[in-house]
Motif scaffolding. Structure first.
Motif, PDB file in Angstrom:
ATOM      1  N   ARG A 133     -43.243 -41.207   8.231  1.00 14.28           N
ATOM      2  CA  ARG A 133     -43.898 -40.660   7.153  1.00 14.28           C
ATOM      3  C   ARG A 133     -45.335 -41.078   7.242  1.00 14.28           C
ATOM      4  NH1 ARG A 133     -42.403 -35.795   5.152  1.00 14.28           N
ATOM      5  NH2 ARG A 133     -40.015 -35.637   4.958  1.00 14.28           N
ATOM      6  N   LEU A 134     -45.532 -42.420   7.619  1.00  8.76           N
ATOM      7  CA  LEU A 134     -46.674 -43.263   7.793  1.00  8.76           C
ATOM      8  C   LEU A 134     -47.498 -42.523   8.978  1.00  8.76           C
ATOM      9  CD1 LEU A 134     -48.668 -45.469   6.475  1.00  8.76           C
ATOM     10  CD2 LEU A 134     -47.218 -47.203   7.896  1.00  8.76           C
ATOM     11  N   HIS A 135     -46.971 -42.373   9.737  1.00  8.25           N
ATOM     12  CA  HIS A 135     -47.425 -42.100  11.169  1.00  8.25           C
ATOM     13  C   HIS A 135     -48.064 -40.470  11.041  1.00  8.25           C
ATOM     14  CE1 HIS A 135     -48.281 -41.470  15.398  1.00  8.25           C
ATOM     15  NE2 HIS A 135     -47.483 -40.395  15.583  1.00  8.25           N
ATOM     16  N   VAL A 136     -47.114 -39.757  10.319  1.00  4.63           N
ATOM     17  CA  VAL A 136     -47.783 -38.316   9.977  1.00  4.63           C
ATOM     18  C   VAL A 136     -49.037 -38.521   9.148  1.00  4.63           C
ATOM     19  CG1 VAL A 136     -47.163 -36.210   8.764  1.00  4.63           C
ATOM     20  CG2 VAL A 136     -45.275 -37.170  10.126  1.00  4.63           C
ATOM     21  N   LEU A 137     -49.175 -39.320   8.111  1.00  4.33           N
ATOM     22  CA  LEU A 137     -50.109 -39.463   7.216  1.00  4.33           C
ATOM     23  C   LEU A 137     -51.324 -39.945   7.836  1.00  4.33           C
ATOM     24  CD1 LEU A 137     -51.157 -39.560   4.086  1.00  4.33           C
ATOM     25  CD2 LEU A 137     -50.400 -41.894   4.051  1.00  4.33           C
ATOM     26  N   ASP A 138     -51.094 -40.813   8.959  1.00  2.00           N
ATOM     27  CA  ASP A 138     -52.256 -41.301   9.753  1.00  2.00           C
ATOM     28  C   ASP A 138     -53.036 -40.245  10.392  1.00  2.00           C
ATOM     29  OD1 ASP A 138     -54.272 -43.123  11.068  1.00  2.00           O
ATOM     30  OD2 ASP A 138     -52.839 -43.866  12.393  1.00  2.00           O
ATOM     31  N   GLU A 139     -52.114 -39.269  11.111  1.00  2.00           N
ATOM     32  CA  GLU A 139     -52.648 -38.065  11.991  1.00  2.00           C
ATOM     33  C   GLU A 139     -53.398 -37.243  10.868  1.00  2.00           C
ATOM     34  OE1 GLU A 139     -49.084 -36.361  13.833  1.00  2.00           O
ATOM     35  OE2 GLU A 139     -48.906 -37.858  15.415  1.00  2.00           O
ATOM     36  N   LEU A 198     -55.700 -34.393   5.278  1.00  2.00           N
ATOM     37  CA  LEU A 198     -55.081 -35.097   4.314  1.00  2.00           C
ATOM     38  C   LEU A 198     -55.670 -34.661   2.937  1.00  2.00           C
ATOM     39  CD1 LEU A 198     -53.200 -37.497   3.221  1.00  2.00           C
ATOM     40  CD2 LEU A 198     -55.329 -39.171   3.376  1.00  2.00           C
ATOM     41  N   SER A 199     -54.402 -34.123   2.061  1.00  5.41           N
ATOM     42  CA  SER A 199     -54.600 -33.792   0.774  1.00  5.41           C
ATOM     43  C   SER A 199     -53.822 -34.701  -0.392  1.00  5.41           C
ATOM     44  CB  SER A 199     -54.163 -32.361   0.483  1.00  5.41           C
ATOM     45  OG  SER A 199     -52.546 -32.328   0.734  1.00  5.41           O
ATOM     46  N   GLU A 213     -52.076 -33.896  -2.680  1.00  2.00           N
ATOM     47  CA  GLU A 213     -50.699 -33.521  -3.017  1.00  2.00           C
ATOM     48  C   GLU A 213     -49.868 -34.267  -1.765  1.00  2.00           C
ATOM     49  OE1 GLU A 213     -52.820 -31.382  -3.125  1.00  2.00           O
ATOM     50  OE2 GLU A 213     -52.701 -30.574  -5.128  1.00  2.00           O
ATOM     51  N   SER A 214     -50.151 -34.319  -0.450  1.00  2.00           N
ATOM     52  CA  SER A 214     -49.491 -34.705   0.373  1.00  2.00           C
ATOM     53  C   SER A 214     -49.513 -36.297   0.211  1.00  2.00           C
ATOM     54  CB  SER A 214     -49.887 -34.435   1.932  1.00  2.00           C
ATOM     55  OG  SER A 214     -51.377 -34.872   1.962  1.00  2.00           O
ATOM     56  N   LEU A 215     -50.389 -37.005  -0.099  1.00  2.00           N
ATOM     57  CA  LEU A 215     -50.566 -38.479  -0.487  1.00  2.00           C
ATOM     58  C   LEU A 215     -49.922 -38.914  -1.614  1.00  2.00           C
ATOM     59  CD1 LEU A 215     -51.827 -41.160   0.266  1.00  2.00           C
ATOM     60  CD2 LEU A 215     -53.888 -40.410  -1.393  1.00  2.00           C
ATOM     61  N   LYS A 216     -49.854 -38.212  -2.411  1.00  2.00           N
ATOM     62  CA  LYS A 216     -48.874 -38.235  -3.711  1.00  2.00           C
ATOM     63  C   LYS A 216     -47.563 -38.208  -3.286  1.00  2.00           C
ATOM     64  CE  LYS A 216     -48.004 -37.160  -8.474  1.00  2.00           C
ATOM     65  NZ  LYS A 216     -48.589 -36.145  -9.639  1.00  2.00           N
ATOM     66  N   GLY A 217     -47.248 -37.165  -2.438  1.00  2.00           N
ATOM     67  CA  GLY A 217     -45.672 -36.789  -2.144  1.00  2.00           C
ATOM     68  C   GLY A 217     -45.206 -38.238  -1.314  1.00  2.00           C
ATOM     69  N   PHE A 218     -46.162 -38.650  -0.362  1.00  2.00           N
ATOM     70  CA  PHE A 218     -45.934 -39.600   0.483  1.00  2.00           C
ATOM     71  C   PHE A 218     -45.537 -41.149  -0.270  1.00  2.00           C
ATOM     72  CE2 PHE A 218     -47.221 -43.639   2.564  1.00  2.00           C
ATOM     73  CZ  PHE A 218     -46.478 -43.600   3.524  1.00  2.00           C
ATOM     74  N   ILE A 219     -46.445 -41.279  -1.368  1.00  2.00           N
ATOM     75  CA  ILE A 219     -46.178 -42.518  -1.988  1.00  2.00           C
ATOM     76  C   ILE A 219     -45.022 -42.328  -2.997  1.00  2.00           C
ATOM     77  CG2 ILE A 219     -47.165 -43.672  -4.224  1.00  2.00           C
ATOM     78  CD1 ILE A 219     -50.056 -42.711  -3.221  1.00  2.00           C
ATOM     79  N   GLU A 220     -44.596 -41.088  -3.334  1.00  2.00           N
ATOM     80  CA  GLU A 220     -43.324 -41.047  -4.192  1.00  2.00           C
ATOM     81  C   GLU A 220     -42.157 -41.634  -3.117  1.00  2.00           C
ATOM     82  OE1 GLU A 220     -43.223 -37.391  -5.691  1.00  2.00           O
ATOM     83  OE2 GLU A 220     -44.830 -37.761  -7.415  1.00  2.00           O
ATOM     84  N   ARG A 221     -42.097 -40.811  -2.006  1.00  2.00           N
ATOM     85  CA  ARG A 221     -40.875 -40.800  -1.080  1.00  2.00           C
ATOM     86  C   ARG A 221     -40.920 -42.282  -0.576  1.00  2.00           C
ATOM     87  NH1 ARG A 221     -42.388 -35.566  -0.093  1.00  2.00           N
ATOM     88  NH2 ARG A 221     -44.014 -36.243   1.620  1.00  2.00           N
ATOM     89  N   ALA A 222     -42.079 -42.766  -0.238  1.00  2.00           N
ATOM     90  CA  ALA A 222     -42.205 -44.330   0.020  1.00  2.00           C
ATOM     91  C   ALA A 222     -41.668 -45.254  -0.787  1.00  2.00           C
ATOM     92  CB  ALA A 222     -43.648 -44.868   0.682  1.00  2.00           C
ATOM     93  N   SER A 223     -41.971 -45.108  -2.151  1.00  2.00           N
ATOM     94  CA  SER A 223     -41.485 -45.789  -3.325  1.00  2.00           C
ATOM     95  C   SER A 223     -39.985 -45.862  -3.289  1.00  2.00           C
ATOM     96  CB  SER A 223     -42.166 -45.268  -4.524  1.00  2.00           C
ATOM     97  OG  SER A 223     -43.388 -45.715  -4.640  1.00  2.00           O
ATOM     98  N   GLU A 224     -39.405 -44.625  -3.099  1.00  2.00           N
ATOM     99  CA  GLU A 224     -37.932 -44.533  -3.247  1.00  2.00           C
ATOM    100  C   GLU A 224     -37.225 -45.110  -2.091  1.00  2.00           C
ATOM    101  OE1 GLU A 224     -37.316 -40.212  -3.512  1.00  2.00           O
ATOM    102  OE2 GLU A 224     -38.125 -39.694  -5.456  1.00  2.00           O
ATOM    103  N   SER A 225     -37.863 -44.918  -0.906  1.00  2.00           N
ATOM    104  CA  SER A 225     -37.278 -45.572   0.293  1.00  2.00           C
ATOM    105  C   SER A 225     -37.275 -47.095   0.221  1.00  2.00           C
ATOM    106  CB  SER A 225     -37.907 -45.225   1.528  1.00  2.00           C
ATOM    107  OG  SER A 225     -37.822 -43.805   1.607  1.00  2.00           O
ATOM    108  N   LEU A 226     -38.522 -47.617  -0.408  1.00  2.00           N
ATOM    109  CA  LEU A 226     -38.588 -49.214  -0.478  1.00  2.00           C
ATOM    110  C   LEU A 226     -37.589 -49.745  -1.523  1.00  2.00           C
ATOM    111  CD1 LEU A 226     -42.626 -49.676   0.075  1.00  2.00           C
ATOM    112  CD2 LEU A 226     -40.643 -50.103   1.309  1.00  2.00           C
TER     113      LEU A 226
END
Length: 676
Positions: free
Chosen positions: A467-473, A480-481, A483-496
């Motif tokens: 997900r971090l690689h997709v966000l970097d691209e 980068l929007s 909504e996508s940044l917020k979705g990445f943060i939520e999924r990253a928080s759950e994964s961590l």
């Protein structure tokens, strides 16, 4: 157990005595006295009440007098540092009320206090407790308290127990018997004098009369205080009446002066004077009434003073009687001491005479035996002279045979010793292999248990990395929007969060594994929390249990602390679980249960139960035999249960037993000390 009996007989022999008491009281010769003491082995005292007593004592008065009298003959520890002795009454309110009716006399400069108890848990701070018959269900708790601290227990129960100290028996309301166990009193830290065993009825009678006099004095004192208070109240009322009379007289004088001042205008103020005269007459009438009331109060005051004088005279007479009773009581105590000294002297003389008699009998028996021995020796020598030749030949043959057999048995013993040493070495190797096998199962279980949370953590981490690689691209391409940044943060928080939980679980598993592995390899003592430690051991074995489809339950109270060898404890539980998996369950769906409780003697009872196939009687009798197994074709060594038995008995200084019913399961019960 020493007995004494109080009864009203006027000093005459009591016809109600037991047969053996009348036998001991009869005149005896020295031989009869010696045999009688050997038969009974105890001293019996019969102490009568005086039949000439004009008072009929109630049962409550007798018990209250005995409770206060006993304190004079029993010594508590550290009395020099104390100023109070507390008497507790359990199961009856009548005896407590009788004791509380009047203040108790001091004993050895210590004042006595009395408390009413409703249950045995209120014994804190109590030095002497009387347990009534209706509180017999609390005797065990009272005796348990007496075992751990100095507590004199006085009971009143028909069934005599070994741990009783003083037991009262009431053949009738006017009689009181008691049984004394001096050994039990001394075991609890108290010291009972010999006077306790010769406590006479006259002393109890004097004590009851003394308490009655004290109660009468207390009542007289209360009446005197009440009369004094009433006299003071009447004096205050008289003072108020005198003040009222002075005010009325002042008012009359003022009205009289007003009338004299108004004589010059008599015709104009005739009506006013008449009203003033009527008011004056009313005041004079009220003045006469107050004077009459004052005379009545003075009469009552004189009567109260006469009553108070009579009460003081009666109080002086009662105090004089009390002093006489105390003097008589002291004289009786002196007589009791003299009687105890005479008894002790008679005992010493009797013991010396008995010893002399035994010495003389022993000397006669020795002389008689010596004569008989000499006669038998002469007869035997005659026979020996004829048979010694034949016996000598038989001895030579026997010695030759013995020498030959000795050399043969010695060679066999050497062979057996060598075989036994080889067997011990093989057994030690098998025990070590069993330990390594248990440790290997532990390692395999922990490895399998660790793989699952590590796989989850790796998966979650790789997903965050993708997900971090997709966000970097998207950031480089300007796509980068919010909504996508917020979705990445939520999924990253759950994964961590998932990664952190699984890594925490891995850390706990590894910690438990290290602790259990170290405990199994190191035989050192340390303090453990039994519930927490067994949960750690069972968590390392949970993978094997899940593979076999077996559930387990731990029902152990919190805060059971033990100072033991944790490695031995872990190996015992591991072997029991392994034995249950191999032998108790043939199909999934089994259940294991671990229970523990603290018991008397600073011990812990640990129970391991399964609901498996159970065992027959012949297998159950041989379960702890080395190398006995029912799974030899399946790789069983027959050393699991012997290792458990040796660890419990030798390492943990405990005991182990097993019960089993075919088809219903097996229960292992371990009794372990809380501290080695």
């Amino acid at each position: 157990m020493l007995w004494a009996l109080f009864h009203k007989s006027g000093g005459k022999p009591n016809r109600m005595r037991p047969r053996f008491m009348r036998k001991c009281a009869a005149p005896l010769s020295l031989r009869n006295l010696f045999s009688t003491l050997l038969v009974w082995g105890l001293l019996l005292f019969v102490v009568p009440f005086h039949a000439q007593s004009r008072e009929n004592f109630t049962p409550e008065e007798l018990r209250a007098a005995y409770l206060t009298s006993v304190t004079q003959y029993v010594t508590w520890p550290n009395e020099s540092a104390r100023n109070t002795l507390v008497i507790g009454v359990l199961g009856t309110s009548e005896v407590y009320e009788e004791l509380a009716r009047a203040p108790l006399s001091e004993v050895r400069d210590m004042r006595l206090e009395v408390r009413s108890l409703s249950r045995a848990s209120q014994l804190t701070g109590i030095d002497l407790v009387y347990v009534a018959p209706n509180a017999s269900n609390q005797l065990n708790a009272v005796f348990n308290t007496a075992r751990i601290r100095p507590l004199l227990v006085i009971t009143e129960h028909n069934q005599v127990r070994e741990d009783m100290m003083i037991n009262l028996i009431a053949p009738s309301p006017s009689r009181l018997a008691f049984q004394v166990n001096p050994d039990r009193i001394n075991e609890s830290g108290l010291r009972a004098s010999n006077d306790l065993l010769v406590l006479r009825g006259s002393e109890l009678e004097s004590a009851v009369q003394l308490r009655r006099t004290q109660i009468a004095l207390a009542e007289t004192q209360r009446e005197r205080n009440a009369l004094s208070a009433e006299l003071e109240n009447l004096r205050q009322q008289n003072n108020q009446l005198l003040n009222r009379i002075d005010i009325l007289e002042q008012t009359v004088r003022e009205r009289d002066s007003v009338l004299r001042a108004q004589q010059g205008t008599l015709e104009d103020k005739q009506q006013v004077m008449e009203s003033q005269q009527s008011a004056l007459q009313e005041l004079l009438a009220e003045l006469d009434e107050q004077r009459q009331l004052l005379l009545e109060r003075e009469t009552q005051l004189q009567e109260i003073q006469r009553t108070l004088s009579q009460s003081e005279r009666a109080l002086l007479e009662q105090q004089q009687q009390l002093r006489q009773k105390e003097f008589q009581l002291r004289q009786k105590q002196v007589e009791s001491d003299e009687l105890a000294e005479r008894i002790a002297t008679n005992r010493t003389v009797l013991a010396a005479q008995q010893q002399q008699l035994r010495d003389q009998r022993a000397a006669l028996v020795e002389q008689q035996e010596l004569l008989e021995s000499r006669e038998r020796t002469i007869d035997r020598q005659r026979v020996y002279l004829w048979t010694i030749g034949v016996v000598f030949l038989f001895v030579l043959v026997f010695l030759l045979t013995t020498v030959i057999l000795f050399f043969r048995s010695r060679r066999q013993a050497d062979q057996l010793r060598q075989t036994l040493e080889e067997l011990h070495e093989a057994q030690d190797k098998l025990v070590e292999s069993e330990k390594m096998a248990a440790l290997g199962n532990l390692v395999a279980g922990v490895a399998h248990e660790v793989n699952t949370p590590l796989g989850v953590a790796i998966t979650a981490t790789s997903m965050v990395h993708d997900r971090l690689h997709v966000l970097d691209e998207n950031l480089e391409q300007g796509k980068l929007s919010r909504e996508s940044l917020k979705g990445f943060i939520e999924r990253a928080s759950e994964s961590l969060s998932l990664t952190q939980k699984n890594l925490t679980r891995v850390g706990a598993l590894i910690t438990n594994f290290k602790q259990i592995a170290v405990d199994q390899m190191v035989a050192e003592q340390r303090e453990i929390d039994l519930k927490v430690y067994l949960e750690e051991v069972m968590s390392t074995l949970s993978i094997e249990l899940r593979r076999a489809g077996i559930e387990y339950d731990i029902a152990i109270p919190d805060e059971i602390k033990m100072t033991t060898i944790p490695g031995a404890m872990a190996q015992i539980i591991t072997n029991l679980v392994t034995n249950a998996i191999r032998h108790a369950f043939t199909e999934p769906g089994g259940h294991l249960k671990l229970q523990a409780e603290s018991i008397a003697g600073h011990q812990v009872r640990l129970t391991f139960t399964d609901n498996g196939a159970g065992m027959e009687a012949d297998i159950l009798n041989r379960i702890f035999d080395p190398f006995f197994t029912t799974k030899r074709n399946a790789g069983g060594t027959g050393l699991g249960m012997p290792i458990v038995y040796n660890l419990v008995r030798q390492k943990l200084k405990g005991d182990i037993s097993v019960t089993s019913t075919p088809g219903k399961g097996t229960t292992f019960t371990l009794l372990l000390p809380k501290q080695l």
